[in-house]
Motif scaffolding. Structure first.
Motif, PDB file in Angstrom:
ATOM      1  N   ALA A   1       0.831  -1.210   0.000  1.00 55.78           N
ATOM      2  CA  ALA A   1       0.000   0.000   0.000  1.00 55.78           C
ATOM      3  C   ALA A   1       0.860   1.252   0.000  1.00 55.78           C
ATOM      4  N   TYR A   2       2.032   1.172   0.620  1.00 56.87           N
ATOM      5  CA  TYR A   2       2.950   2.306   0.699  1.00 56.87           C
ATOM      6  C   TYR A   2       4.324   1.860   0.209  1.00 56.87           C
ATOM      7  N   PRO A   3       4.500   1.644  -1.084  1.00 58.54           N
ATOM      8  CA  PRO A   3       5.751   1.044  -1.574  1.00 58.54           C
ATOM      9  C   PRO A   3       6.997   1.883  -1.308  1.00 58.54           C
ATOM     10  N   ASP A   4       6.848   3.176  -1.148  1.00 66.66           N
ATOM     11  CA  ASP A   4       8.022   4.034  -0.926  1.00 66.66           C
ATOM     12  C   ASP A   4       8.070   4.571   0.494  1.00 66.66           C
ATOM     13  N   PHE A   5       7.256   3.975   1.374  1.00 64.82           N
ATOM     14  CA  PHE A   5       7.200   4.492   2.742  1.00 64.82           C
ATOM     15  C   PHE A   5       6.944   3.331   3.678  1.00 64.82           C
ATOM     16  N   ARG A   6       7.991   2.584   3.972  1.00 64.09           N
ATOM     17  CA  ARG A   6       7.839   1.385   4.799  1.00 64.09           C
ATOM     18  C   ARG A   6       8.105   1.720   6.255  1.00 64.09           C
ATOM     19  N   LEU A   7       7.188   1.280   7.115  1.00 66.41           N
ATOM     20  CA  LEU A   7       7.337   1.469   8.558  1.00 66.41           C
ATOM     21  C   LEU A   7       7.768   0.158   9.203  1.00 66.41           C
ATOM     22  N   ASN A   8       8.257   0.249  10.414  1.00 67.54           N
ATOM     23  CA  ASN A   8       8.596  -0.970  11.152  1.00 67.54           C
ATOM     24  C   ASN A   8       7.334  -1.779  11.394  1.00 67.54           C
TER      25      ASN A   8
END
Length: 413
Positions: free
Chosen positions: A404-411
């Motif tokens: 869903a967020y390919p350029d914004f990965r969270l832990n």
């Protein structure tokens, strides 16, 4: 403008607001769950509204409103597959099908309600149920179980024909508890998410985006103007106004009491409890929104807010994993709101309370076995739970092949 046109325009506006609620459900669910399952939840919500409308067109509407009289024709007393607008003697569309609105408006407004039951289950089973199994469940539950349940009251069935008729203005039981019972059964059969309980102790699994969850609740509150306001089934100014006032006051008191009680109990300001308290108040007032005074609505919402705090805690103690609090909000507060019709407002009486109790038990007697049979059959045939690897790595990558967020990965948790 004539009254039919005014009523019809209001009903269509309310239909649009109820449709908008599906965005609210989607945002709430993704906000209270982890990033790695966002696409999966959004996919389910889009599937529910698209398939739900088509199923309601094909069989649901006719099954829910069969007539229940000696003149009814066809299998089970309904006209068959697909809609067929009533015609007058000249073969022209009869716009006077109902004194308040047209046949087509009735279908569309009721169709928006139909998918909500499956949406409630979607949040409860988030992050570990196979998408294919959920799709099959949603088709059967929305296509068959919900319309049959609705026909018992709104379709002129036996609950409407009790000596003191069962009363559910906009669906505390017919919509919310119908979804809530299925959510309870599904959560029990699925078992908790990995890591939710360690050595028997509850472990918090925080949602990844509380701002989205907050936006979702505010959208749902707005949508409830259509959910309850449209259930007046006309643009009558007095009935519509008091319904919207009681709806808003119950939501406000539900949220505040959930915030106050949870703060006293847990010694922190829990926004998610505040949000679920608002939803609990909305669900609680839905059964009798048109019959309550503003003060009644505040009390009903406040009790719902208190119930939310203790119900969520009790569900956790039973080791049932409900990521979004759907069981507490929709089932527990749905039952409370249904019974409240016999305690508060214009219909309050022992006879009414008894009829409300009968209704609660009848819907439990339908929804628990029906949802169990559907989900258990899926469990022993194609399976209902994803593998441990899929659950740990996220359903988005395994079932959808993307993030869903390919350029914004969270832990991840």
């Amino acid at each position: 403008m004539d009254q039919l046109t005014i009523n019809n325009v209001w009903m269509m506006l309310c239909t649009a607001l109820v449709f908008f609620m599906h965005l609210g459900f989607a945002l709430l669910e993704i906000g209270l769950t982890r990033q790695k399952n966002t696409l999966n939840i959004l996919f389910k919500n889009i599937f529910i509204i698209t398939s739900g409308l088509l199923l309601y067109y094909l069989i649901g509407f006719n099954l829910m409103y069969p007539g229940f009289d000696e003149n009814a024709t066809g299998l089970l007393g309904f006209s068959g597959f697909g809609l067929d607008a009533p015609l007058n003697s000249d073969g022209l569309l009869n716009l006077d099908y109902n004194v308040g609105y047209t046949y087509w408006t009735d279908f569309l407004f009721q169709g928006m309600f139909a998918a909500t039951a499956a949406t409630i289950v979607s949040g409860a089973v988030a992050e570990r149920m196979k998408l294919g199994s959920f799709i099959i469940f949603a088709i059967l539950y929305v296509g068959l179980i919900y319309p049959i349940a609705g026909s018992w009251k709104w379709g002129g069935g036996f609950l409407q024909n009790l000596e003191t008729p069962f009363y559910d203005f906009a669906g505390s039981t017919l919509v919310h508890s119908v979804g809530g019972w299925a959510a309870l059964v599904a959560v029990w059969l699925l078992k908790p998410r990995i890591g939710k309980f360690k050595n028997g102790k509850l472990q918090a699994i925080p949602g990844h985006n509380i701002p989205l969850a907050t936006a979702g609740v505010l959208i749902l509150w707005l949508g409830w103007f259509g959910f309850n306001g449209g259930s007046v089934l006309s643009a009558d100014p007095g009935a519509t106004s008091i319904t919207l006032v009681t709806t808003c006051l119950a939501a406000a008191s539900g949220g505040l009491l959930a915030f106050i009680v949870s703060t006293i109990r847990y010694k922190n300001y829990d926004l998610t409890m505040f949000l679920n308290g608002i939803l609990g108040g909305l669900v609680g007032i839905t059964a009798g929104a048109d019959q309550m005074s503003p003060t009644d609505a505040i009390v009903i919402g406040a009790i719902a807010g208190v119930l939310i705090v203790f119900a969520i805690s009790f569900i956790d103690k039973l080791k049932l994993d409900d990521p979004v609090g759907a069981i507490a909000v929709h089932l527990i507060c749905g039952i409370w709101g249904t019974l409240a019709v016999g305690i508060f407002g214009n219909l309050a009486s022992w006879n009414q309370f008894y009829s409300q109790l009968i209704g609660v038990f009848c819907y439990a007697a339908l929804c628990i076995p029906a949802s169990f049979l559907i989900i258990y059959f899926l469990k022993i045939s194609i399976g209902i739970r994803v593998s441990e690897k899929e659950e740990m790595e996220g359903l988005d990558s395994h079932e959808h092949g993307m993030d869903a967020y390919p350029d914004f990965r969270l832990n991840e948790h």
